[in-house]
Scaffold this motif. Structure first.
Motif, PDB file in Angstrom:
ATOM      1  N   GLY A   9       0.795  -1.230   0.000  1.00 48.57           N
ATOM      2  CA  GLY A   9       0.000   0.000   0.000  1.00 48.57           C
ATOM      3  C   GLY A   9       0.821   1.270   0.000  1.00 48.57           C
ATOM      4  N   TRP A  10       1.942   1.289   0.744  1.00 49.75           N
ATOM      5  CA  TRP A  10       2.781   2.481   0.777  1.00 49.75           C
ATOM      6  C   TRP A  10       3.312   2.818  -0.615  1.00 49.75           C
ATOM      7  CZ3 TRP A  10       2.777   5.841   4.506  1.00 49.75           C
ATOM      8  CH2 TRP A  10       2.529   5.448   5.821  1.00 49.75           C
ATOM      9  N   TRP A  29       1.968   2.109  -3.577  1.00 49.46           N
ATOM     10  CA  TRP A  29       0.937   2.639  -4.465  1.00 49.46           C
ATOM     11  C   TRP A  29       0.470   4.017  -4.023  1.00 49.46           C
ATOM     12  CZ3 TRP A  29       2.333   0.128  -8.182  1.00 49.46           C
ATOM     13  CH2 TRP A  29       2.568  -1.243  -8.148  1.00 49.46           C
ATOM     14  N   ALA A  30       0.483   4.276  -2.703  1.00 51.88           N
ATOM     15  CA  ALA A  30       0.166   5.629  -2.226  1.00 51.88           C
ATOM     16  C   ALA A  30       1.232   6.619  -2.687  1.00 51.88           C
ATOM     17  CB  ALA A  30       0.057   5.633  -0.701  1.00 51.88           C
ATOM     18  N   GLY A  31       2.497   6.198  -2.613  1.00 49.06           N
ATOM     19  CA  GLY A  31       3.580   7.066  -3.071  1.00 49.06           C
ATOM     20  C   GLY A  31       3.516   7.329  -4.562  1.00 49.06           C
ATOM     21  N   THR A  32       3.167   6.306  -5.328  1.00 50.76           N
ATOM     22  CA  THR A  32       3.042   6.473  -6.779  1.00 50.76           C
ATOM     23  C   THR A  32       1.912   7.448  -7.102  1.00 50.76           C
ATOM     24  OG1 THR A  32       3.847   4.216  -7.115  1.00 50.76           O
ATOM     25  CG2 THR A  32       2.675   5.257  -8.951  1.00 50.76           C
ATOM     26  N   ALA A  33       0.796   7.354  -6.368  1.00 44.72           N
ATOM     27  CA  ALA A  33      -0.322   8.267  -6.600  1.00 44.72           C
ATOM     28  C   ALA A  33       0.072   9.704  -6.272  1.00 44.72           C
ATOM     29  CB  ALA A  33      -1.531   7.845  -5.758  1.00 44.72           C
ATOM     30  N   LEU A  34       0.809   9.902  -5.151  1.00 46.77           N
ATOM     31  CA  LEU A  34       1.237  11.253  -4.790  1.00 46.77           C
ATOM     32  C   LEU A  34       2.236  11.783  -5.814  1.00 46.77           C
ATOM     33  CD1 LEU A  34       1.044  13.553  -2.771  1.00 46.77           C
ATOM     34  CD2 LEU A  34       2.845  12.439  -1.413  1.00 46.77           C
ATOM     35  N   CYS A  75       5.244  17.217  -3.809  1.00 48.21           N
ATOM     36  CA  CYS A  75       4.478  15.964  -3.871  1.00 48.21           C
ATOM     37  C   CYS A  75       5.304  14.830  -4.453  1.00 48.21           C
ATOM     38  CB  CYS A  75       3.214  16.166  -4.698  1.00 48.21           C
ATOM     39  SG  CYS A  75       1.978  17.234  -3.944  1.00 48.21           S
ATOM     40  N   GLY A 106       6.186  11.622  -2.373  1.00 49.88           N
ATOM     41  CA  GLY A 106       5.686  10.381  -2.957  1.00 49.88           C
ATOM     42  C   GLY A 106       6.776   9.339  -3.083  1.00 49.88           C
ATOM     43  N   LEU A 124       7.474   7.831   0.227  1.00 46.30           N
ATOM     44  CA  LEU A 124       6.473   6.858   0.662  1.00 46.30           C
ATOM     45  C   LEU A 124       6.775   5.451   0.143  1.00 46.30           C
ATOM     46  CD1 LEU A 124       3.043   8.736   0.377  1.00 46.30           C
ATOM     47  CD2 LEU A 124       4.428   8.326   2.410  1.00 46.30           C
ATOM     48  N   CYS A 142       8.331   3.529   2.933  1.00 48.11           N
ATOM     49  CA  CYS A 142       7.740   3.607   4.259  1.00 48.11           C
ATOM     50  C   CYS A 142       7.196   2.280   4.774  1.00 48.11           C
ATOM     51  CB  CYS A 142       6.633   4.672   4.285  1.00 48.11           C
ATOM     52  SG  CYS A 142       7.292   6.354   4.340  1.00 48.11           S
TER      53      CYS A 142
END
Length: 270
Positions: free
Chosen positions: A145-146, A148-153, A200, A204, A207, A210
């Motif tokens: 999840g970290w 994919w969250a970083g990729t989105a940011l 960002c 990102g 993340l 992380c």
């Protein structure tokens, strides 16, 4: 993502430093030939791309294959886009006024002063800020999840940078806008959509690591340093000092958020 090859990461740090130094030294030699130190700004993005590529090669046999390809793509795309944009923007122009003013006051040789204060300093910053990128190559386990969250940011930041730069370039090309303040599109939501985008992108990329608390703690300095540069150093603060006193800027500043995007006019109401 519990496994991490600390020894291989340490070796990578040396290789990453060499890559960043090589980019800056080659750029310095090109600048001497052209008598134009502003091209070091092009090398900023290229330096990060070089560190990512050498890290990909060094990490062969380590880490997760998908994450290694992902972090390479994210870093190289960001670095090359920035380098091309800055190169196009400065093409045909003379020396950047910032560097001209600095070198005019240089003690001794201006070129050697530039090497120490600009090229080597930027090379060191490239290495420091890229620590999460270098670390990501040595994380074991499939991306979670970290990541994919970083990729989105990262994607949000890249959109802000790319769209903001394109809007400003189009605004400047129109002779009717000469002397006016850019306050349209993303520039009506934040006075610095490009710097917010950088912010960002690098948070990102942080993340991505992380999922491993020890690695995250080790590399946290990188996005913090980048944020300070963007807000307090050579980004927002420097540009706003340059803009102070221009007709219409005080009004624009009063109605537009200084960094994080807000609906137009929210800055004044706040």
């Amino acid at each position: 993502m519990n496994g991490f090859a600390w020894g291989a990461f340490g070796t990578n740090l040396a290789a990453g430093a060499g890559a960043a130094l090589a980019v800056m030294l080659v750029t310095f030699l090109v600048a001497l030939r052209k008598r134009l130190h502003r091209i070091v700004d092009v090398a900023w993005g290229l330096g990060f791309a070089a560190v990512a590529l050498i890290s990909y090669a060094m990490s062969n046999g380590h880490g997760d294959g998908v994450l290694r390809v992902l972090v390479t793509a994210l870093t190289v795309v960001w670095g090359l886009r920035l380098a091309v944009h800055i190169g196009r923007r400065g093409h045909g122009h003379g020396e950047d006024p910032r560097y001209a003013a600095m070198l005019a006051k240089a003690p001794g040789s201006p070129d050697l002063y530039a090497l120490r204060k600009v090229y080597l300093l930027q090379g060191a910053l490239v290495w420091l800020i890229s620590l999460p990128v270098q670390a990501a190559y040595y994380l074991a386990g499939p991306p979670g999840g970290w990541v994919w969250a970083g990729t989105a940011l990262w994607a949000v930041g890249t959109v802000f940078e790319t769209v903001g730069d394109a809007q400003l370039e189009r605004f400047r090309r129109d002779p009717a806008n000469k002397g006016r303040i850019m306050d349209r599109g993303l520039w009506s939501w934040t006075r610095h959509p490009n710097y917010f985008g950088d912010f960002c992108v690098w948070w990102g990329l942080f993340l991505l690591v992380c999922g491993n608390p020890a690695v995250a703690a080790t590399t946290l300095v990188s996005p913090v340093v980048m944020s300070l540069l963007l807000v307090k150093g050579s980004g927002k603060a420097l540009l706003e000092r340059h803009m102070e006193g221009r007709p219409g800027y005080a009004e624009y500043r009063a109605r537009t958020s200084g960094f994080f995007p807000l609906p137009p006019g929210r800055a004044r109401r706040g």
